[in-house]
Design an enzyme around this catalytic site. Structure first.
Site, PDB file in Angstrom:
ATOM      1  CD  GLU A 249      74.598  60.886  21.722  1.00 48.55           C
ATOM      2  OE1 GLU A 249      75.525  60.708  22.511  1.00 48.55           O
ATOM      3  OE2 GLU A 249      74.769  61.333  20.573  1.00 48.55           O
TER       4      GLU A 249
ATOM      5  CD  GLU B 231      74.708  65.117  19.342  1.00 44.34           C
ATOM      6  OE1 GLU B 231      75.726  64.399  19.201  1.00 44.34           O
ATOM      7  OE2 GLU B 231      74.198  65.366  20.438  1.00 44.34           O
TER       8      GLU B 231
HETATM    9  O1  IFM Z   1      80.076  65.602  21.808  1.00 43.87           O
HETATM   10  C1  IFM Z   1      79.223  64.509  21.736  1.00 43.87           C
HETATM   11  C2  IFM Z   1      77.824  64.894  22.179  1.00 43.87           C
HETATM   12  O2  IFM Z   1      77.811  65.420  23.466  1.00 43.87           O
HETATM   13  C3  IFM Z   1      76.908  63.692  22.148  1.00 43.87           C
HETATM   14  N1  IFM Z   1      76.977  63.016  20.888  1.00 43.87           N
HETATM   15  C4  IFM Z   1      78.266  62.716  20.343  1.00 43.87           C
HETATM   16  C5  IFM Z   1      79.137  63.966  20.345  1.00 43.87           C
HETATM   17  C6  IFM Z   1      80.517  63.644  19.745  1.00 43.87           C
HETATM   18  O3  IFM Z   1      81.142  62.646  20.470  1.00 43.87           O
END
Ligand code: IFM
Length: 452
Positions: A170, A353
């Site tokens: 990210e 994710e």
């Molecule tokens: O916890 C975070 C993660 O570190 C990166 N992506 C989003 C998640 C939730 O906010």
């Protein structure tokens, strides 16, 4: 107990589709003494930065409890574990390596591989060594070259035992939240800073990818981006234009350089002094072929036209929200995946994710988080719908394996499928974790194509 169901002919019910759980170093590791400081240690010390005033000093104490965490992952029956390496646990300020830190990751990866669990390693999940930030951090082009050196150390140590490497997690969050609006470490602000940091992060990705491809050609080498589907508040042309600009500024800004070697046209609307310094050859380094793209998705965002900015965010219209206040929008997930597939020649996709923070309660040793199970159910079906529309998606990781440090929100939000008692550090698999494990274990060998 709520369950997660997919259509009986879904290819996601075959063992060819990979299921995993994900974490990141700073969010779970603890053991600050075993590494040098990172930008989040510094940020946590500043008043008012973290909602509950906490830090990552202990987190889930994974450094001490990793064996039992692996046992837990194995018991869930997942195919893969996505973790990140802590750069400040691996490279010291004088450039020497931290042998204990490297041994920790070697032991962890070996233990996973021995159990037949595929390891997905992210090299950078936001914990930049503070000594690099002291020299400008991601605003300094040299940081991209330091990242390349760090990638080489990791690649030489872990090699092709790692099934898939991701250079960055990210970069939007690192650049925009960390250097443009300042709600994440290191808390810098300004458009010029944000855009410069983004460019150096993308350059770092390309430089590290060269190393990974040279040293670990048989691993999958890629990158992880986050996306939020950009919806327009109304059908008016001005709102639709605002949503498109937001999409270009927050989503395409990272993907287009990677896949097409150029920034979206919105770059020309930036004041000259806010544009990144793009040197000759940078875009070619950034746009080298990746083996896969990791996509992180949580929710959509709604935009409207603005008097003072290019776009304004509109608060959620739905009442179905997670504990983060994020709308639950599985259809927007399918829409995003299909749109990207139509817009680009995408490499294979892993959903690296997806998950939800919910207001969990531990009652007599159980967390009955039906709301989270429902989130997984609808979002896994959203992935299935995208696959049916032709998107090449190879796997899915639940965020997160366990409750952890949720950045500027500290420990106040729980994303885990495993509950962590922060007093005792005891782990308890939540109901959603059991439902996820049940789905994973219900798969069959092989998938007869043509059954759809
Ligand atoms: O916890 C975070 C993660 O570190 C990166 N992506 C989003 C998640 C939730 O906010």
């Amino acid at each position: 107990m709520r369950e997660i169901h997919l259509p009986s002919n879904s290819m996601m019910l075959s063992k060819d589709f990979l299921y995993g759980v994900a974490t990141s170093s700073f969010q779970i590791e603890g053991d600050r003494d075993g590494r040098v400081d990172c930008i989040w240690d510094t940020f946590c010390q500043q008043a008012g930065t973290i909602e509950d005033g906490t830090n990552g000093d202990t987190a889930c104490n994974h450094i001490a409890l990793w064996r039992e965490d692996i046992e837990m992952i194995d018991e869930l029956g997942v195919d893969a574990y996505r973790l990140s390496i802590s750069w400040p646990r691996v490279i010291n300020p004088d450039g020497t390596t931290n042998k204990v830190g490297l041994r920790f990751y070697t032991n962890l990866v070996d233990a996973m591989v021995n159990r037949g669990i595929k390891v997905f390693v992210t090299l950078y999940h936001w914990d930049l060594p503070q000594y690099l930030e002291d020299n400008g951090g991601w605003l300094n082009r040299e940081t991209a070259y330091a990242f390349q050196t760090y990638a080489e150390v990791v690649a030489k140590t872990l090699g092709e035992k790692v099934y898939a490497y991701a250079t960055l997690n990210e970069p939007f969050c690192s650049a925009y939240l960390g250097y443009e609006v300042g709600i994440h470490a290191p808390g810098k602000t300004g458009v010029a800073n944000g855009r410069k940091a983004a460019h150096h992060l993308l350059l770092a990705h390309g430089l590290a990818l060269q190393v990974l491809n040279r040293l670990c050609p048989n691993s999958l080498n890629g990158v992880v981006l986050n996306f939020s589907t950009c919806h327009s508040a109304t059908d008016s042309e001005s709102d639709k234009r605002a949503a498109k600009m937001a999409d270009d500024y927050h989503n395409q800004w990272y993907l287009k350089p990677l896949l097409e070697g150029k920034y979206p046209d919105i770059i020309h609307a930036l004041a000259v002094e806010d544009r990144p310094d793009i040197r000759e050859g940078d875009m070619a380094i950034i746009s080298q072929t990746i083996d896969y793209l990791g996509i992180n998705f949580y929710t959509r965002t709604i935009y409207k036209a603005s008097d003072s900015n290019w776009f304004d965010v509109v608060p959620p219209t739905s009442t179905e929200l997670t504990a983060m206040g994020w709308e639950i929008t599985p259809d927007a997930f399918t829409e995003l995946l299909v749109d990207l597939h139509q817009q680009y020649r995408l490499p294979p996709i892993y959903i690296t994710e997806n998950g939800a923070a919910m207001d969990d309660e531990m009652v007599e040793g159980n967390v009955l988080d039906d709301d989270r199970t429902a989130y997984f159910h609808t979002h896994l079906n959203a992935v299935n719908n995208a696959i049916e529309k032709g998107v090449n998606i190879r796997g899915y990781f639940a965020w997160s394996l366990m409750d952890n440090f949720e950045w500027a929100l500290g420990y106040s939000k729980r994303f885990g499928i495993v509950y962590v008692d922060y007093d005792t550090l005891q782990r308890t698999v939540k109901q959603s974790g059991r439902a996820y494990a049940k789905l994973v274990k219900s798969r069959i060998n092989g998938y007869i194509s043509g059954t759809k």
